[in-house]
Design a protein around this motif. Structure first.
Motif, PDB file in Angstrom:
ATOM      1  N   ASP A  27      96.728  36.791  -6.527  1.00 39.59           N
ATOM      2  CA  ASP A  27      95.635  36.144  -5.800  1.00 39.59           C
ATOM      3  C   ASP A  27      96.131  35.085  -4.818  1.00 39.59           C
ATOM      4  O   ASP A  27      95.622  34.986  -3.697  1.00 39.59           O
ATOM      5  N   ASN A  58      97.422  36.776  -1.734  1.00 40.70           N
ATOM      6  CA  ASN A  58      96.301  37.275  -0.929  1.00 40.70           C
ATOM      7  C   ASN A  58      95.603  36.146  -0.173  1.00 40.70           C
ATOM      8  O   ASN A  58      95.207  36.318   0.978  1.00 40.70           O
ATOM      9  N   ASP A  92      95.418  35.967   3.988  1.00 41.84           N
ATOM     10  CA  ASP A  92      94.179  35.861   4.760  1.00 41.84           C
ATOM     11  C   ASP A  92      94.353  34.983   5.995  1.00 41.84           C
ATOM     12  O   ASP A  92      93.608  35.116   6.962  1.00 41.84           O
TER      13      ASP A  92
END
Length: 174
Positions: free
Chosen positions: A122, A125, A129
Motif C-alpha cells: 500500500d 502504491n 500515485d
C-alpha cells in the motif's frame, strides 16, 4: 506526616549510604521468547552493493524515456533497482534513499518481468500515485528486488520525476 512522605524520607536518608539501585530481572514465562521492539533496515541500504563477477550476475537493462538503451549492468540476487542504478551511475534519483517516502525512483518495467513481481504494498502504491508518467507496469525502483527469474529485466526511466524535496538537493546513496 503521611505514610508516603515518611517512606520518601526514609528512602532519601538510606540512599546516601545504600548501594546503587539494581533493576531486578524481568520475569517472563520460559516458553515465550523475549521480543524486542525495534526496527531495522536491510544492510544493502547502508553501504551500496557488491558488483558480481562479469558474466555471473542478473542482467538489468536501463533505458531512457525514449526507449534508448542507457546501460546494461549486472547485479546480485536481492539487490534493488535503485541501489543498482546508483552503483552504476545511472540517473535515478531516489530522494528518500529507499524509504518509500517519494516517487523519484519510479521506473517502468517491461510487462513480462512486471508480472513476475509480487504486488506492490500500500505505501508503494500511495507513492506511485504521485509519480510522473505512471503506467500499468510502474514500480518504485527501491522496492523491486532482483531474483534469478528477473534476469534480463528492462527498467525504463520516466521523462521526469516529481520531487517534493523543497531545497532541490539531489540525494546521494550511501
Amino acid at each position: 506526616m503521611s505514610n508516603l512522605a515518611q517512606a520518601f524520607a526514609r528512602s532519601t536518608r538510606a540512599s546516601a549510604s545504600a548501594r546503587p539501585f539494581v533493576q531486578p530481572p524481568i520475569q517472563r514465562p520460559i516458553d515465550r521468547p523475549l521480543r524486542r521492539g525495534f526496527h531495522s533496515t536491510r544492510a544493502a541500504r547502508h553501504g551500496g552493493i557488491d558488483r558480481p563477477e562479469p558474466g555471473t550476475g542478473i542482467k538489468v537493462h536501463f533505458k531512457d524515456a525514449k526507449g534508448n538503451l542507457i546501460k546494461t549492468v549486472e547485479a546480485n540476487e536481492g539487490d534493488d533497482i535503485l541501489s543498482i542504478a546508483h552503483e552504476y551511475d545511472i540517473d535515478l534519483e531516489g530522494a528518500c534513499e529507499g524509504s518509500v517516502a517519494c516517487s523519484t525512483c519510479h521506473v517502468i518495467l517491461d510487462p513480462e518481468h512486471y508480472d513476475m513481481l509480487p504486488e506492490p504494498e500500500d505505501d508503494e502504491n500511495d507513492m506511485l500515485d504521485m509519480a510522473f508518467g505512471l503506467t500499468d507496469t510502474s514500480r518504485l525502483g527501491c522496492q523491486v528486488q532482483l531474483t534469478k527469474e528477473l534476469d534480463g529485466i528492462t527498467a525504463t526511466l520516466p521523462a521526469a520525476t516529481r520531487n517534493m524535496f523543497v531545497d532541490g538537493k539531489k540525494s546521494t546513496h550511501h
